[in-house]
Design an enzyme around this catalytic site. Structure first.
Site, short mmCIF file in Angstrom:
data_model
loop_
_atom_site.label_atom_id
_atom_site.label_comp_id
_atom_site.label_asym_id
_atom_site.label_seq_id
_atom_site.Cartn_x
_atom_site.Cartn_y
_atom_site.Cartn_z
N TRP A 26 0.82 -1.22 0.00
CA TRP A 26 0.00 0.00 0.00
C TRP A 26 0.85 1.27 0.00
O TRP A 26 0.34 2.37 0.01
CB TRP A 26 -0.94 0.02 1.21
N GLU A 45 -4.91 0.72 6.56
CA GLU A 45 -4.96 1.17 7.95
C GLU A 45 -6.08 0.48 8.72
O GLU A 45 -5.92 0.16 9.89
CB GLU A 45 -5.11 2.69 8.03
N TYR A 90 -11.66 -9.11 14.58
CA TYR A 90 -12.27 -7.80 14.86
C TYR A 90 -13.25 -7.40 13.75
O TYR A 90 -13.03 -6.48 12.99
CB TYR A 90 -11.19 -6.72 15.04
N TYR A 127 -6.74 7.95 15.14
CA TYR A 127 -5.48 7.47 14.57
C TYR A 127 -5.60 7.31 13.06
O TYR A 127 -4.75 7.79 12.30
CB TYR A 127 -5.06 6.13 15.21
N ASP A 145 -0.45 5.85 17.47
CA ASP A 145 -1.02 4.54 17.83
C ASP A 145 -0.16 3.95 18.94
O ASP A 145 0.71 4.64 19.50
CB ASP A 145 -1.10 3.62 16.60
#
Ligand code: SF4
Length: 352
Positions: A26, A45, A90, A127, A145
């Site tokens: 990226w 991200e 997550y 962030y 972070d």
């Protein structure tokens, strides 16, 4: 604690980054004068939150091959995106990813170009907004972070324990953020935190900013100072392995809540006590607990899942996502339920 000369610090860090930047799919090369694609920066991200670079790379490549633009991702069916995300963990991130892609596509396919605008999008916190603003749009945003907090705590030997030290660490980070090359600077700090100023055994002798650092040679691993931690509560549940003529019943979890929208085995609630094995969709089934409980750690609790097995071959089977045992690996199960699938298959093979 001594003040750091921000200009010298930035110059030392950026010179190191120019020599040693990680080559990541990226990224664009350092000081190339080009800006990275906001879609790719945003996607990376979001994937990198709580997840290692090594784990993210194949997912990032898979997503960008399949959905090369934010508009393409916005048009994808939600189940396809959740299945492609399976294993990355997550899962609220995946649902927010879809919501954010759709919001950006609805606004003409362009991401807002500053930190404040980016923060209005689903799933983009302080962030991530700062990182995208700095890397994709060249804004002098302060990116903080956990890795960068650790670097700041060490540079300034901050004795205040976490999390009270957070505001102090952010102020230190802000004081060092440059106006020129803020994206390269943010990525240089990320690389420093990941590869040199590691949580354990920081490589101070190889560190490009050691001359600015109060913790170098002074027990750097002590920083950031940690507050005493309460133990994670333990919860228990049951995963139901219901078979019918060799097929296994799966389900899709409700859209909200833990692992929302993901494919899973049916489960009980996750409770403080062990629940008893009853599955409403299969009344009268003869449940047997397999001798292979599955352990899994979530951020806020640890979970032990017993696997209850029953076979209802020859009887009517309830509606649901029935899959053959051979299809379980490719069924888009998140990690917890992949563990269940592997443990259950192994236990049933032993029985056979
Ligand atoms: S000198 Fe050591 S503790 Fe200080 S920033 Fe570098 S690696 Fe981290």
């Amino acid at each position: 604690m001594s003040a750091i000369d921000a200009a010298r610090f930035q110059a030392d860090l950026l010179a190191w980054y120019d020599r040693s930047a990680r080559d990541l799919p990226w990224r664009i090369p350092p000081d190339s004068g080009r800006r990275a694609d906001p879609y790719r920066v945003w996607l990376s991200e979001i994937m990198l939150q709580q997840t290692t670079v090594a784990a993210v790379i194949p997912y990032f490549e898979g997503f960008t091959q399949r959905w090369p633009t934010v508009e393409a991702l916005a048009q994808a069916p939600e189940e396809d995106v959740l299945s492609a995300w399976a294993g990355l963990g997550y899962y609220a991130r995946a649902r927010n990813l879809i919501a954010c892609a759709r919001a950006v596509a609805a606004a003409g396919g362009r991401f807002p170009q500053d930190e404040a605008g980016l923060r209005t999008l689903p799933g983009i916190g302080a962030y991530t907004a700062a990182a995208i603003a700095a890397i994709a749009f060249g804004e002098g945003a302060t990116v903080v972070d956990g890795n960068i907090e650790r670097v700041m705590a060490r540079l300034h030997a901050v004795e205040t324990p976490m999390p009270q030290a957070k505001a102090q660490l952010r102020a230190h980070a802000a004081a060092l953020t440059p106006v020129r090359r803020p994206g390269d600077y943010a990525q240089a700090l990320m690389d420093l935190g990941a590869g040199i100023c590691r949580p354990r055994a920081p490589a101070c002798l190889a560190c490009p900013v050691r001359t600015h650092c109060d913790a170098a040679g002074n027990a750097p691993e002590r920083f950031p100072v940690k507050a005493a931690r309460a133990p994670r509560p333990a919860r228990h549940g049951i995963a139901y392995w219901l078979t019918h003529e060799g097929d296994v019943l799966l389900t899709r979890r409700p859209g909200k809540g833990l692992l929302g929208g993901m494919t899973s085995f049916p489960t009980s609630d996750f409770l403080d006590e062990r629940p008893s094995p009853v599955l409403a969709q299969a009344p009268g089934a003869n449940w047997r607990i397999l001798p292979v409980p599955v352990e899994h750690g979530f951020t806020h609790f640890s979970l032990t899942l017993a696997i209850a097995h029953a076979d209802i071959s020859g009887r009517p089977r309830p509606a649901g996502l029935w899959r053959s045992q051979g299809e379980l690996e490719s069924a888009g199960l998140p990690t917890l339920f992949k563990k269940v699938a592997r443990a259950g298959l192994a236990a049933l093979k032993e029985d056979a």
